[in-house]
Design a protein around this motif. Structure first.
Motif, PDB file in Angstrom:
ATOM      1  N   LEU A  52       0.842  -1.187   0.000  1.00  0.00           N
ATOM      2  CA  LEU A  52       0.000   0.000   0.000  1.00  0.00           C
ATOM      3  C   LEU A  52       0.883   1.245   0.000  1.00  0.00           C
ATOM      4  O   LEU A  52       2.021   1.194   0.469  1.00  0.00           O
ATOM      5  CB  LEU A  52      -0.918   0.004   1.228  1.00  0.00           C
ATOM      6  CG  LEU A  52      -1.932  -1.131   1.269  1.00  0.00           C
ATOM      7  CD1 LEU A  52      -2.613  -1.183   2.625  1.00  0.00           C
ATOM      8  CD2 LEU A  52      -2.953  -0.957   0.164  1.00  0.00           C
ATOM      9  N   PRO A  53       0.373   2.360  -0.513  1.00  0.00           N
ATOM     10  CA  PRO A  53       1.188   3.581  -0.575  1.00  0.00           C
ATOM     11  C   PRO A  53       1.711   4.035   0.789  1.00  0.00           C
ATOM     12  O   PRO A  53       2.782   4.625   0.871  1.00  0.00           O
ATOM     13  CB  PRO A  53       0.235   4.629  -1.153  1.00  0.00           C
ATOM     14  CG  PRO A  53      -0.830   3.856  -1.837  1.00  0.00           C
ATOM     15  CD  PRO A  53      -0.934   2.536  -1.116  1.00  0.00           C
ATOM     16  N   ASN A  54       0.986   3.728   1.881  1.00  0.00           N
ATOM     17  CA  ASN A  54       1.409   4.172   3.215  1.00  0.00           C
ATOM     18  C   ASN A  54       2.463   3.261   3.840  1.00  0.00           C
ATOM     19  O   ASN A  54       2.856   3.464   4.980  1.00  0.00           O
ATOM     20  CB  ASN A  54       0.209   4.307   4.147  1.00  0.00           C
ATOM     21  CG  ASN A  54      -0.412   2.945   4.465  1.00  0.00           C
ATOM     22  OD1 ASN A  54       0.038   1.911   3.994  1.00  0.00           O
ATOM     23  ND2 ASN A  54      -1.460   2.957   5.264  1.00  0.00           N
ATOM     24  N   GLY A  55       2.885   2.240   3.112  1.00  0.00           N
ATOM     25  CA  GLY A  55       3.910   1.328   3.621  1.00  0.00           C
ATOM     26  C   GLY A  55       3.373   0.022   4.170  1.00  0.00           C
ATOM     27  O   GLY A  55       4.128  -0.897   4.398  1.00  0.00           O
ATOM     28  N   GLY A  56       2.079  -0.080   4.432  1.00  0.00           N
ATOM     29  CA  GLY A  56       1.495  -1.338   4.896  1.00  0.00           C
ATOM     30  C   GLY A  56       1.265  -2.301   3.740  1.00  0.00           C
ATOM     31  O   GLY A  56       1.611  -2.025   2.595  1.00  0.00           O
ATOM     32  N   HIS A  57       0.654  -3.415   4.046  1.00  0.00           N
ATOM     33  CA  HIS A  57       0.310  -4.373   3.006  1.00  0.00           C
ATOM     34  C   HIS A  57      -0.822  -5.282   3.486  1.00  0.00           C
ATOM     35  O   HIS A  57      -1.140  -5.322   4.665  1.00  0.00           O
ATOM     36  CB  HIS A  57       1.517  -5.216   2.593  1.00  0.00           C
ATOM     37  CG  HIS A  57       1.937  -6.205   3.632  1.00  0.00           C
ATOM     38  ND1 HIS A  57       2.778  -5.892   4.681  1.00  0.00           N
ATOM     39  CD2 HIS A  57       1.617  -7.515   3.804  1.00  0.00           C
ATOM     40  CE1 HIS A  57       2.962  -6.962   5.445  1.00  0.00           C
ATOM     41  NE2 HIS A  57       2.263  -7.965   4.932  1.00  0.00           N
ATOM     42  N   TYR A  58      -1.404  -5.986   2.539  1.00  0.00           N
ATOM     43  CA  TYR A  58      -2.413  -6.999   2.837  1.00  0.00           C
ATOM     44  C   TYR A  58      -2.179  -8.163   1.892  1.00  0.00           C
ATOM     45  O   TYR A  58      -1.317  -8.104   0.998  1.00  0.00           O
ATOM     46  CB  TYR A  58      -3.839  -6.439   2.696  1.00  0.00           C
ATOM     47  CG  TYR A  58      -4.208  -6.048   1.285  1.00  0.00           C
ATOM     48  CD1 TYR A  58      -4.815  -6.964   0.422  1.00  0.00           C
ATOM     49  CD2 TYR A  58      -3.943  -4.771   0.808  1.00  0.00           C
ATOM     50  CE1 TYR A  58      -5.148  -6.619  -0.874  1.00  0.00           C
ATOM     51  CE2 TYR A  58      -4.273  -4.419  -0.489  1.00  0.00           C
ATOM     52  CZ  TYR A  58      -4.875  -5.340  -1.326  1.00  0.00           C
ATOM     53  OH  TYR A  58      -5.195  -4.997  -2.612  1.00  0.00           O
TER      54      TYR A  58
END
Length: 126
Positions: A95-101
Motif C-alpha cells: 500500500l502507498p502508506n507502507g502497509g500491506h495486505y
C-alpha cells in the motif's frame, strides 16, 4: 564462519514431500528479524441452503521481504456442522502508506448431513 540464528519450527501441511517442518527465523546474527500476522474473516458462499462465517489469524511470516502466510481456522456451526478452512495467502500487496495486505481464497472441507463444501475468499487485515 558461524552466524548465530534462532527461531522456531512449526509443522508443515505436507504439500512439500521433501520437508516435514517449516522454520521461522526470529534472529539472525543477534539482530531481530521482525515477524507479523494478519487477521482474516468473512462469509462463505451460500450452498445447500446456508452459509458460514469464519475468522482467524495467519501464521507468522517475516516482515520487510516478499512473503505469504499460511492460515487455518474453522467456520461457525450452521445447519448442525462446521468446515475447516486452510490455505496459503497470495503475496503481499503493498500500500502507498507502507502497509500491506494479502488476498486469500479457496474451498472448505466437505462436511454436513448432505456432504458439501463452500467457497470463501477475501483480503487479510493490514
Amino acid at each position: 564462519m558461524e552466524i548465530p540464528v534462532s527461531g522456531f519450527m512449526y509443522h508443515s501441511d505436507g504439500s512439500d514431500y521433501m520437508h516435514s517442518h517449516q522454520l521461522l527465523i526470529t534472529q539472525w546474527d543477534g539482530i531481530p528479524v521482525p515477524a507479523h500476522v494478519h487477521e482474516l474473516r468473512g462469509v462463505t458462499s451460500f450452498d445447500v441452503g446456508h452459509n458460514h462465517t469464519y475468522a482467524g489469524t495467519t501464521e507468522p511470516a517475516p516482515s520487510g521481504v516478499p512473503h505469504t502466510h499460511r492460515y487455518f481456522t474453522f467456520t461457525t456451526v450452521d445447519d448442525r456442522h462446521r468446515h475447516e478452512i486452510r490455505g496459503v495467502t497470495g503475496p503481499a500487496i503493498q500500500l502507498p502508506n507502507g502497509g500491506h495486505y494479502h488476498e486469500f481464497s479457496g474451498f472448505t472441507t466437505v462436511n454436513g448431513a448432505n456432504p458439501h463444501r463452500h467457497s470463501y475468499g477475501g483480503r487479510t487485515s493490514l
